[in-house]
Design an enzyme around this catalytic site. Structure first.
Site, PDB file in Angstrom:
ATOM      1  N   SER A  63       0.821  -1.211   0.000  1.00  0.00           N
ATOM      2  CA  SER A  63       0.000   0.000   0.000  1.00  0.00           C
ATOM      3  C   SER A  63       0.857   1.265   0.000  1.00  0.00           C
ATOM      4  O   SER A  63       2.017   1.266   0.427  1.00  0.00           O
ATOM      5  CB  SER A  63      -0.899   0.023   1.236  1.00  0.00           C
ATOM      6  OG  SER A  63      -1.675  -1.145   1.294  1.00  0.00           O
TER       7      SER A  63
HETATM    8  N1  SAH Z   1      -1.170  -3.883   3.673  1.00  0.00           N
HETATM    9  C1  SAH Z   1      -0.559  -4.654   2.640  1.00  0.00           C
HETATM   10  C2  SAH Z   1      -1.411  -4.595   1.405  1.00  0.00           C
HETATM   11  C3  SAH Z   1      -1.651  -5.905   0.845  1.00  0.00           C
HETATM   12  S1  SAH Z   1      -2.668  -5.927  -0.596  1.00  0.00           S
HETATM   13  C4  SAH Z   1       0.817  -4.104   2.368  1.00  0.00           C
HETATM   14  O1  SAH Z   1       1.078  -2.953   2.711  1.00  0.00           O
HETATM   15  O2  SAH Z   1       1.641  -4.802   1.782  1.00  0.00           O
HETATM   16  C5  SAH Z   1      -3.971  -6.952  -0.004  1.00  0.00           C
HETATM   17  C6  SAH Z   1      -3.605  -8.359   0.389  1.00  0.00           C
HETATM   18  O3  SAH Z   1      -4.820  -9.024   0.730  1.00  0.00           O
HETATM   19  C7  SAH Z   1      -2.949  -9.192  -0.704  1.00  0.00           C
HETATM   20  O4  SAH Z   1      -1.738  -9.677  -0.242  1.00  0.00           O
HETATM   21  C8  SAH Z   1      -3.942 -10.321  -0.949  1.00  0.00           C
HETATM   22  O5  SAH Z   1      -3.322 -11.554  -1.266  1.00  0.00           O
HETATM   23  C9  SAH Z   1      -4.671 -10.392   0.371  1.00  0.00           C
HETATM   24  N2  SAH Z   1      -6.005 -10.999   0.302  1.00  0.00           N
HETATM   25  C10 SAH Z   1      -6.938 -10.874  -0.660  1.00  0.00           C
HETATM   26  N3  SAH Z   1      -8.038 -11.585  -0.352  1.00  0.00           N
HETATM   27  C11 SAH Z   1      -7.791 -12.185   0.844  1.00  0.00           C
HETATM   28  C12 SAH Z   1      -8.537 -13.049   1.695  1.00  0.00           C
HETATM   29  N4  SAH Z   1      -9.770 -13.462   1.404  1.00  0.00           N
HETATM   30  N5  SAH Z   1      -7.968 -13.448   2.853  1.00  0.00           N
HETATM   31  C13 SAH Z   1      -6.713 -13.044   3.195  1.00  0.00           C
HETATM   32  N6  SAH Z   1      -5.964 -12.231   2.430  1.00  0.00           N
HETATM   33  C14 SAH Z   1      -6.486 -11.805   1.277  1.00  0.00           C
END
Ligand code: SAH
Length: 216
Positions: A63
């Site tokens: 993010s």
């Molecule tokens: N805060 C994180 C952003 C990650 S993007 C950072 O700064 O790196 C969102 C994440 O949610 C991704 O890694 C994706 O794989 C995960 N995601 C999507 N659907 C999900 C689910 N149902 N359960 C757990 N994780 C999930």
């Protein structure tokens, strides 16, 4: 390892966040304590301290720092609180939250991202983080209730298990919207009389996807 340039960049990033309106001193301190270059993909290290989202593995993103700071600020965490995060991703937001709360439970759908984030938490000795691979739609019932819940992927609605796992007096923060162009940060407070919602900033997050236990 952070070199002199990295340190300077980290300081400029925190200054940029202040200019954009992040004023909580604890949030700025937590942002300063987490070396973002450690969480970015090696191919994007040079942009680690730009205030932009960047690609990570599995087609996901780390993010934008402003959004991480903003979501942490509106989450209004204190040191006594137990936090649930859905979507570990790179682990960057998790690391920021680990400096704000008592313990952070974080769930990631992709095993590869989970493993890589866990390694980073070990290296940085962030020992108040508990990770698992799983489906964030279900939350973490064995560890509920949570004082704070933050979801770092978007959905048209807040999954009901997450609302059920929120403590009385607790707060949940999540991007909610039908499409990528209509998402807004949504803040939900659980009170004696039910759930109170407020929508704030327009955002663009990757979707929360339905998944099975061993997604690659
Ligand atoms: N805060 C994180 C952003 C990650 S993007 C950072 O700064 O790196 C969102 C994440 O949610 C991704 O890694 C994706 O794989 C995960 N995601 C999507 N659907 C999900 C689910 N149902 N359960 C757990 N994780 C999930």
């Amino acid at each position: 390892m952070i070199n002199a340039i990295g340190v300077n960049d980290q300081v400029s990033l925190v200054m940029a966040l202040r200019k954009k309106g992040i004023s909580d001193i604890e949030i700025l301190r937590a942002m300063e304590l987490v070396p973002r270059e450690y969480f970015t993909h090696p191919a994007f290290k040079e942009q680690a301290y730009y205030d932009i989202a960047l690609p990570i593995d599995c087609g996901q993103t780390i993010s934008q720092p402003y959004i991480v700071a903003y979501m942490s600020e509106v989450l209004a965490v204190d040191k006594a609180q137990k936090i649930l995060e859905i979507g570990t991703g790179s682990g960057y937001q998790t690391a920021v939250l680990s400096h704000l709360g008592r313990r952070v439970f974080t769930i990631e759908a992709h095993r590869e991202l989970h493993n890589s984030a866990q390694q980073k938490f070990d290296d940085l000795e962030l020992d108040n983080i508990v990770t698992k691979v799983g489906d964030g739609f279900e939350g973490w019932p064995e560890q509920a209730p949570f004082d704070r819940i933050v979801v770092t992927a978007a959905a048209p609605e807040i999954p009901s298990p997450l609302l059920e796992q929120l403590a009385l007096g607790g707060r949940l923060v999540m991007p909610v919207g039908d499409s990528r162009d209509s998402q807004k940060i949504t803040i939900v407070d659980r009170t004696n009389s039910g759930f109170e919602r407020e929508q704030t900033l327009p955002v663009q997050f990757v979707p929360l996807v339905r998944c099975n236990e061993n997604m690659d």
